[in-house]
Design a protein around this motif. Structure first.
Motif, PDB file in Angstrom:
ATOM      1  N   ASN A  35     -34.723  26.663  61.019  1.00  0.00           N
ATOM      2  CA  ASN A  35     -35.041  25.232  61.135  1.00  0.00           C
ATOM      3  C   ASN A  35     -34.912  24.488  59.812  1.00  0.00           C
ATOM      4  N   ALA A  36     -34.408  25.155  58.759  1.00  0.00           N
ATOM      5  CA  ALA A  36     -34.276  24.511  57.448  1.00  0.00           C
ATOM      6  C   ALA A  36     -33.188  23.444  57.476  1.00  0.00           C
ATOM      7  N   THR A  37     -33.389  22.385  56.722  1.00  0.00           N
ATOM      8  CA  THR A  37     -32.397  21.297  56.630  1.00  0.00           C
ATOM      9  C   THR A  37     -31.287  21.713  55.664  1.00  0.00           C
ATOM     10  N   PRO A  38     -30.143  21.025  55.701  1.00  0.00           N
ATOM     11  CA  PRO A  38     -29.026  21.385  54.814  1.00  0.00           C
ATOM     12  C   PRO A  38     -29.391  21.359  53.339  1.00  0.00           C
ATOM     13  N   GLY A  39     -30.357  20.517  52.941  1.00  0.00           N
ATOM     14  CA  GLY A  39     -30.731  20.427  51.528  1.00  0.00           C
ATOM     15  C   GLY A  39     -31.726  21.484  51.089  1.00  0.00           C
ATOM     16  N   GLU A  40     -32.257  22.237  52.049  1.00  0.00           N
ATOM     17  CA  GLU A  40     -33.250  23.250  51.709  1.00  0.00           C
ATOM     18  C   GLU A  40     -32.561  24.617  51.557  1.00  0.00           C
TER      19      GLU A  40
ATOM     20  N   GLN B 228     -35.776  26.320  47.052  1.00  0.00           N
ATOM     21  CA  GLN B 228     -35.143  25.809  45.842  1.00  0.00           C
ATOM     22  C   GLN B 228     -34.153  24.737  46.255  1.00  0.00           C
ATOM     23  N   ASP B 229     -34.518  23.463  46.031  1.00  0.00           N
ATOM     24  CA  ASP B 229     -33.634  22.377  46.461  1.00  0.00           C
ATOM     25  C   ASP B 229     -32.661  22.007  45.351  1.00  0.00           C
ATOM     26  N   GLY B 230     -31.831  20.981  45.609  1.00  0.00           N
ATOM     27  CA  GLY B 230     -30.785  20.581  44.660  1.00  0.00           C
ATOM     28  C   GLY B 230     -31.332  20.064  43.363  1.00  0.00           C
ATOM     29  N   ASN B 231     -32.465  19.324  43.378  1.00  0.00           N
ATOM     30  CA  ASN B 231     -33.050  18.792  42.149  1.00  0.00           C
ATOM     31  C   ASN B 231     -33.471  19.902  41.210  1.00  0.00           C
ATOM     32  N   GLN B 232     -34.048  20.924  41.785  1.00  0.00           N
ATOM     33  CA  GLN B 232     -34.464  22.043  40.958  1.00  0.00           C
ATOM     34  C   GLN B 232     -33.270  22.706  40.300  1.00  0.00           C
ATOM     35  N   ASP B 233     -32.150  22.788  41.023  1.00  0.00           N
ATOM     36  CA  ASP B 233     -30.941  23.393  40.452  1.00  0.00           C
ATOM     37  C   ASP B 233     -30.439  22.573  39.274  1.00  0.00           C
ATOM     38  N   SER B 234     -30.456  21.213  39.437  1.00  0.00           N
ATOM     39  CA  SER B 234     -29.948  20.347  38.375  1.00  0.00           C
ATOM     40  C   SER B 234     -30.851  20.410  37.155  1.00  0.00           C
ATOM     41  N   ILE B 235     -32.159  20.491  37.377  1.00  0.00           N
ATOM     42  CA  ILE B 235     -33.092  20.580  36.255  1.00  0.00           C
ATOM     43  C   ILE B 235     -32.846  21.864  35.474  1.00  0.00           C
ATOM     44  N   LEU B 236     -32.649  22.968  36.227  1.00  0.00           N
ATOM     45  CA  LEU B 236     -32.372  24.246  35.564  1.00  0.00           C
ATOM     46  C   LEU B 236     -31.100  24.168  34.736  1.00  0.00           C
ATOM     47  N   ASP B 237     -30.050  23.464  35.284  1.00  0.00           N
ATOM     48  CA  ASP B 237     -28.789  23.330  34.548  1.00  0.00           C
ATOM     49  C   ASP B 237     -28.996  22.535  33.272  1.00  0.00           C
ATOM     50  N   GLU B 238     -29.809  21.429  33.381  1.00  0.00           N
ATOM     51  CA  GLU B 238     -30.058  20.604  32.201  1.00  0.00           C
ATOM     52  C   GLU B 238     -30.809  21.388  31.137  1.00  0.00           C
TER      53      GLU B 238
END
Length: 289
Positions: A233-238, A266-276
């Motif tokens: 039931n997870a959404t595409p962003g999850e 782990q959503d997309g924002n968390q990925d971008s923060i980790l990259d930064e």
């Protein structure tokens, strides 16, 4: 003499009536007076349960209850009771019988009969249990050893030694079993599945000869929920990734061991923060140099 003189049909009928009355009276006296007194009619004894009582104690036990007994030549055997203990009886316990009734008894044999040892090797533990019961044998201890054949009988032992099928042993003997645990002796290194999604992690674990154990969540909002239902039931962003595993990676374990998995959202924002954060660390290092 005039009593038996027949002068008319009326006299005949009177004589017949007298004869019938006499016969009826005699029958009533025979069945309701003589027979009850001769056979103790109405005086009954309840047959007690004799199973488990030793033969030495049965004479006094039955005499007190106005009963007799006879031991049958046939005998049975069970390891549950001592020799010469009563196994069966006739009439059955609770039956109502007349006093002095004879009770027929079947005793437990002094020496147990010999039975052939069945072949249990390569069969399952459950099948071994059923076969032993059918042969009048008992299952003893079960010892699990490293082997890929899970719950399969590898050895059958009697009195601490292996016993071949067809060997005669006393009925009621205990047979110990050596059984495979399904794991074997092969040692494997646990793969590192951290950062993978569940599908990829399961593929790696199973492909390594291990099993997937419990699937849990680190996020409190998903605690106690079915992992596959949550992922379905997870959404595409999850995106849920593995953040913990037990046993830990690079540990040596035997083949077939279960690996427990913990997932975290782990959503997309968390990925971008980790990259930064990684880029900042790289910049700081270059400036330092």
């Amino acid at each position: 003499m005039n009593l038996f003189k027949v002068n008319s049909i009326k006299d005949v009928l009177i004589h017949l009536a007298i004869i019938v009355a006499i016969v009826i009276t005699l029958l009533v006296l025979f069945f309701y007076v003589y027979l009850p007194s001769a056979t103790n009619h109405g005086e009954t004894v309840t047959i007690p349960d004799l199973e488990g009582i030793h033969l030495d104690d049965i004479d006094e036990f039955l005499t007190k209850r106005n009963l007799r007994y006879e031991v049958l030549t046939d005998s049975g055997y069970t390891a549950e009771y001592e020799p010469l203990t009563i196994l069966n009886q006739h009439p059955v316990p609770g039956a109502k019988v007349k006093e002095s009734r004879k009770v027929f008894l079947t005793l437990n044999a002094i020496n147990p009969p010999q039975v052939k040892m069945p072949d249990l090797v390569d069969g399952s533990v459950k099948n071994a249990q059923l076969v032993l019961q059918s042969y009048g044998l008992e299952r003893g201890n079960i010892k699990y050893v490293a082997d890929l054949a899970q719950n399969a009988v590898l050895e059958q032992n009697y009195e601490g030694k292996p016993i071949e099928a067809g060997t005669y042993i006393p009925k009621g003997s205990k047979i110990d079993l050596v059984v495979g645990d399904g794991l074997g002796n092969t040692v494997l290194e646990v793969p590192d599945i951290n950062g993978m999604d569940l599908e990829e992690a399961e593929f790696i674990v199973v492909g390594s000869g291990l099993k997937v154990g419990s699937i849990l969540f680190q996020d409190p909002q998903y605690a106690g929920k079915d992992a596959r239902e949550v992922l379905k039931n997870a959404t595409p962003g999850e995106r849920f990734v593995v953040v913990k595993q037990n046993p830990a990676s690079e540990r040596n374990v035997r083949i077939g061991v279960e690996v427990d998995i913990w997932l975290k959202l782990q959503d997309g924002n968390q990925d971008s923060i980790l990259d930064e954060e990684e880029e900042e660390e790289t910049t700081d290092l270059s400036e330092t140099e």
